[in-house]
Design a protein around this motif. Structure first.
Motif, short mmCIF file in Angstrom:
data_model
loop_
_atom_site.label_atom_id
_atom_site.label_comp_id
_atom_site.label_asym_id
_atom_site.label_seq_id
_atom_site.Cartn_x
_atom_site.Cartn_y
_atom_site.Cartn_z
N SER A 47 0.83 -1.19 0.00
CA SER A 47 0.00 0.00 0.00
C SER A 47 0.86 1.25 0.00
CB SER A 47 -0.80 0.01 1.31
OG SER A 47 -2.13 0.23 1.09
N GLU A 48 0.37 2.30 -0.62
CA GLU A 48 0.99 3.61 -0.46
C GLU A 48 0.63 4.10 0.95
OE1 GLU A 48 -0.10 6.29 -3.60
OE2 GLU A 48 0.62 8.01 -2.43
N GLY A 49 1.49 4.89 1.57
CA GLY A 49 1.15 5.45 2.88
C GLY A 49 1.65 4.58 4.01
N ARG A 50 0.96 4.65 5.11
CA ARG A 50 1.43 4.06 6.36
C ARG A 50 0.87 2.67 6.61
NH1 ARG A 50 2.37 9.38 9.81
NH2 ARG A 50 3.56 10.32 8.13
N VAL A 51 1.32 2.06 7.69
CA VAL A 51 0.90 0.70 8.00
C VAL A 51 -0.62 0.62 8.17
CG1 VAL A 51 1.21 -1.23 9.60
CG2 VAL A 51 3.13 0.27 9.11
N ASN A 52 -1.21 1.67 8.77
CA ASN A 52 -2.68 1.57 8.94
C ASN A 52 -3.41 1.57 7.60
OD1 ASN A 52 -2.42 4.24 8.46
ND2 ASN A 52 -3.02 4.91 10.50
N SER A 53 -2.82 2.16 6.56
CA SER A 53 -3.49 2.10 5.25
C SER A 53 -3.43 0.66 4.71
CB SER A 53 -2.92 3.10 4.26
OG SER A 53 -1.61 2.75 3.93
N LEU A 54 -2.36 -0.03 5.01
CA LEU A 54 -2.27 -1.45 4.60
C LEU A 54 -3.34 -2.26 5.32
CD1 LEU A 54 -0.21 -3.30 2.94
CD2 LEU A 54 0.71 -3.95 5.15
N GLU A 55 -3.51 -1.95 6.61
CA GLU A 55 -4.53 -2.67 7.39
C GLU A 55 -5.95 -2.37 6.88
OE1 GLU A 55 -3.18 -3.35 11.87
OE2 GLU A 55 -3.01 -1.24 11.28
N GLN A 56 -6.12 -1.10 6.45
CA GLN A 56 -7.46 -0.74 5.93
C GLN A 56 -7.73 -1.40 4.58
OE1 GLN A 56 -7.17 3.51 5.97
NE2 GLN A 56 -7.36 3.56 8.20
N ASN A 57 -6.68 -1.52 3.77
CA ASN A 57 -6.88 -2.02 2.40
C ASN A 57 -6.93 -3.54 2.30
OD1 ASN A 57 -6.84 0.59 1.60
ND2 ASN A 57 -4.71 0.59 0.90
N PHE A 58 -6.37 -4.24 3.28
CA PHE A 58 -6.30 -5.70 3.18
C PHE A 58 -6.72 -6.36 4.50
CE2 PHE A 58 -3.13 -3.97 0.30
CZ PHE A 58 -3.42 -4.64 -0.89
N ASP A 59 -7.21 -7.58 4.38
CA ASP A 59 -7.59 -8.35 5.55
C ASP A 59 -6.34 -9.09 6.04
OD1 ASP A 59 -8.82 -9.79 7.47
OD2 ASP A 59 -9.90 -11.13 6.10
N ILE A 60 -5.46 -8.32 6.68
CA ILE A 60 -4.13 -8.86 7.02
C ILE A 60 -4.22 -10.07 7.96
CG2 ILE A 60 -1.89 -8.32 8.06
CD1 ILE A 60 -2.17 -6.59 5.73
N LYS A 61 -5.13 -9.99 8.93
CA LYS A 61 -5.20 -11.06 9.93
C LYS A 61 -5.43 -12.42 9.29
CE LYS A 61 -6.70 -8.55 13.97
NZ LYS A 61 -7.82 -7.62 13.82
N ASN A 62 -6.14 -12.40 8.18
CA ASN A 62 -6.43 -13.68 7.52
C ASN A 62 -5.42 -14.04 6.43
OD1 ASN A 62 -8.61 -14.46 9.05
ND2 ASN A 62 -9.94 -13.02 7.98
N LEU A 63 -4.34 -13.28 6.40
CA LEU A 63 -3.28 -13.61 5.43
C LEU A 63 -2.51 -14.81 5.98
CD1 LEU A 63 -2.35 -12.11 2.81
CD2 LEU A 63 -0.54 -11.12 4.19
N LYS A 64 -2.60 -15.94 5.28
CA LYS A 64 -2.01 -17.17 5.83
C LYS A 64 -0.50 -17.20 5.66
CE LYS A 64 -5.49 -20.38 4.47
NZ LYS A 64 -5.47 -21.47 3.56
N GLY A 65 0.17 -17.99 6.47
CA GLY A 65 1.60 -18.20 6.30
C GLY A 65 2.35 -18.15 7.61
N ASN A 66 3.25 -19.14 7.80
CA ASN A 66 4.07 -19.18 9.02
C ASN A 66 5.43 -18.54 8.80
OD1 ASN A 66 1.93 -20.53 9.96
ND2 ASN A 66 2.98 -22.51 10.27
#
Ligand code: M6R
Length: 606
Positions: A47-66
């Motif tokens: 995302s352009e901008g800050r970490v909170n814009s990434l959180e707003q634009n994507f469902d990060i919590k459900n991004l799978k991967g260890n």
């Protein structure tokens, strides 16, 4: 600049990557991204901008991967947008990068000829394709060793591979990188600050090294690809210090905590019982040092400039000061009997590090004055003097500046005493005054209402000037830097006596001018210079120290009086209203005080 995080774990990593990226934001905040690996797929979100814009634009919590890597960017090649944000990925490799690849144009041509397609304007993308190319014919470690050798410039890298489900590769040249160790997981991070919430067990990579990080194992290699052993350091962790508490901004907190931070620092160095300064394990004999060169950037450079005045006042040592980005490329005449002092809050500033490295390569005596004691500059100096002011998060340096000038002053007093250049009684008197400094700083803090009322004038003007002579000149430079950095208005620091040699032409009706005129040896001269600008219509904010004698001048717009102390210590007190002026000007404008535009806290690119 730019912050890197990588986590290899036995559980989902996306939430922890995002938390770490929030901590790393002080290193860069124009775009952000992360990539996780799950079921042989690289999941990349940016995302352009800050970490909170990434959180707003994507469902990060459900991004799978260890396993995953993340990045906050401070743009060098290519505008800050989501395409140029890191990670950059090919079909099988994903990379986050801090630094600059100087031969990226040549490498890009070579890779395009080999059939690689580029999506971004960044230099980083060549690293991705170069690794992909080298993996066609080489085993992993050989491919990494070869790739790193092909890259010119500086980098810290985090790399994941689609076909290697549990591995992150980290590599370092010129930009800092640390490995952290946790329960059933291991980490890669630009600094210990990003990792401290997860671990206090850290290993720093040295120049040219790379590492393979798995959840249960970390292996280290030198630049030839040979396995090496490295020590694990245990860091003391104090998360509470990283909190804003009741303050709106870290900067406000950091200004207000200065009485405490300088008190802590004084306690570390001043033995009040024996009336002496403890600088333990100083590695050189006093007569081995005939001259001093002080080097830094930005605010740290201003500390060096002020130190030059103190050195000249208290010793007969020859003193030179230099801006690190100039020093590193000049034809320096290195002198065996010189002590080179590097001043840096972060201890990671690329130019300051390069200047230190140059001195080390020329076998010079090197000493650093840093806040972050685990930093590259601290680790690679012969001798370190920490400023003990705790983490400074606001991009605009405040308490670290006071910490730097404090340690410089303490060092200068000690050298003066060891060289028998100061009378013992005067030495004791100066130590006594120094011990009372925290309470004077405390008393100087509450000028908020006056400064809040003054600040709109600075915001509304075309520009402003900050004038001082002698010890006050570096403080004038620092005051102007703070205002432009936070309020985005033009401000210029100048030696008051130089005005008539050109800048006086800028003065017009209503222009705000800060005049630093404490009652020191320069006082009368500065007051004359002040009258010259008032006569040309300037609105003068006079900052002086309390005295029974009134200031003899008409038409001063506003006056702020700081506490009184001996002349050496006045710069500490004069700094406080200037920090607040910058803070309140930016606050009025509604700007992002802790993260001003275009800047970053740790400048790890040149
Ligand atoms: O971490 P360092 O002290 O080496 O940083 C040097 C400069 O980048 C820094 O002081 C900069 O000028 C500040 N943002 C000023 O407030």
């Amino acid at each position: 600049m730019c912050g890197i995080i990588g986590i290899s774990s036995n559980k989902s990593v996306s939430a922890n990557i995002v938390n770490s990226l929030k901590k790393l934001e002080y290193r860069g905040y124009d775009s952000v991204g992360l990539a996780t690996l799950s079921d042989g797929v690289i999941n990349e979100v940016k995302s352009e901008g800050r970490v909170n814009s990434l959180e707003q634009n994507f469902d990060i919590k459900n991004l799978k991967g260890n396993i995953g890597i993340g990045h906050v960017r401070w743009a060098t090649h290519g505008v800050p947008n989501s395409i140029n944000a890191h990670p950059h990925s090919s079909h099988n490799v994903s990379v986050v990068h801090n630094g600059i690849i100087e031969n990226s144009t040549i490498l890009k041509k070579f890779l395009i000829n080999k059939g690689h397609n580029f999506k971004s304007q960044t230099d980083t993308e060549v690293i991705v394709h170069l690794i992909t190319e080298n993996l066609k014919t080489l085993e992993l470690e050989e491919a990494i060793t070869k790739t790193l050798k092909q890259l010119h410039g500086s980098f810290a890298l985090g790399i994941v591979f689609k076909d290697i489900p549990d591995l992150i590769v980290g590599a370092r040249r010129g930009s800092p990188l640390a490995v952290g160790y946790g329960p059933n997981e291991n980490y890669l991070g630009s600094d210990s600050y990003a990792l401290k919430a997860m671990t206090n067990k850290i290993t720093y990579l040295d120049e040219g090294e790379f590492c393979l990080v798995k959840k249960d194992q970390v292996l280290f290699f030198n630049e030839e690809g040979k396995k090496i052993n490295k020590k694990i350091l245990e860091l003391s962790s104090n998360e509470a210090n990283y909190d804003k508490g009741d303050f709106k901004h870290f900067m406000a907190k950091e200004i207000e905590e200065q009485p405490t931070t300088i008190k802590t620092c004084i306690k570390e160095y001043v033995d009040s019982l024996n009336k002496d300064i403890n600088i333990l394990n100083f590695p050189w004999k006093i007569n081995e040092i005939k001259s001093i060169t002080l080097i830094g950037c930005g605010t740290a450079y201003h500390s060096c400039l002020l130190a030059k005045y103190w050195f000249e006042e208290l010793t007969t040592l020859d003193v030179t000061i230099d801006i690190a980005s100039e020093f590193r490329y000049r034809k320096n005449r290195f002198k065996k009997d010189a002590l080179y002092i590097f001043v840096s809050q972060s201890g990671e500033t690329a130019d300051t590090y390069a200047a230190l490295d140059l001195c080390n390569k020329n076998k010079m005596k090197t000493c650093s004055i840093v806040n972050v004691i685990e930093s590259s500059i601290a680790r690679d100096s012969n001798f370190v003097l920490p400023i003990h002011c705790g983490p400074e998060i606001g991009v605009a340096s405040t308490k670290a500046f006071l910490g730097q000038i404090l340690v410089l002053y303490i060092l200068i007093l000690k050298l003066s005493s060891l060289r028998n250049e100061i009378d013992i009684k005067l030495y004791h008197k100066k130590l006594k005054d120094l011990i009372s400094l925290p309470s004077l700083v405390e008393k100087t803090l509450p000028h908020d209402n006056d400064i809040q009322a003054i600040s709109p004038t600075f915001n509304e003007a075309k520009g402003s000037m900050f004038l001082g002579r002698g010890f006050s000149y570096p403080i004038a430079l620092e005051g102007a830097l703070k205002l432009k950095e936070l309020s985005y208005v033009h401000a210029e620091g100048y030696p008051a006596g130089e005005m008539k040699h050109g800048p006086l032409a800028l003065i017009e009706e209503g222009m705000p001018v800060v005049v630093l005129a404490p009652r020191d040896d320069y006082y009368k001269k500065t007051i004359s210079n002040m009258q010259e600008v008032i006569a040309r219509g300037a609105k003068v904010l006079l900052i002086t120290n309390k005295s029974k004698d009134e200031v003899v001048s008409e038409n001063i717009w506003e006056t702020i009086e700081v506490e009184n102390t001996n002349n050496d210590l006045l710069p500490f007190l004069l700094t406080i209203p200037l920090q607040k002026l910058a803070y309140y000007s930016a606050l009025k404008k509604g700007y992002d005080i802790d993260k001003p535009r275009n800047l970053a806290k740790s400048v790890t690119v040149e």
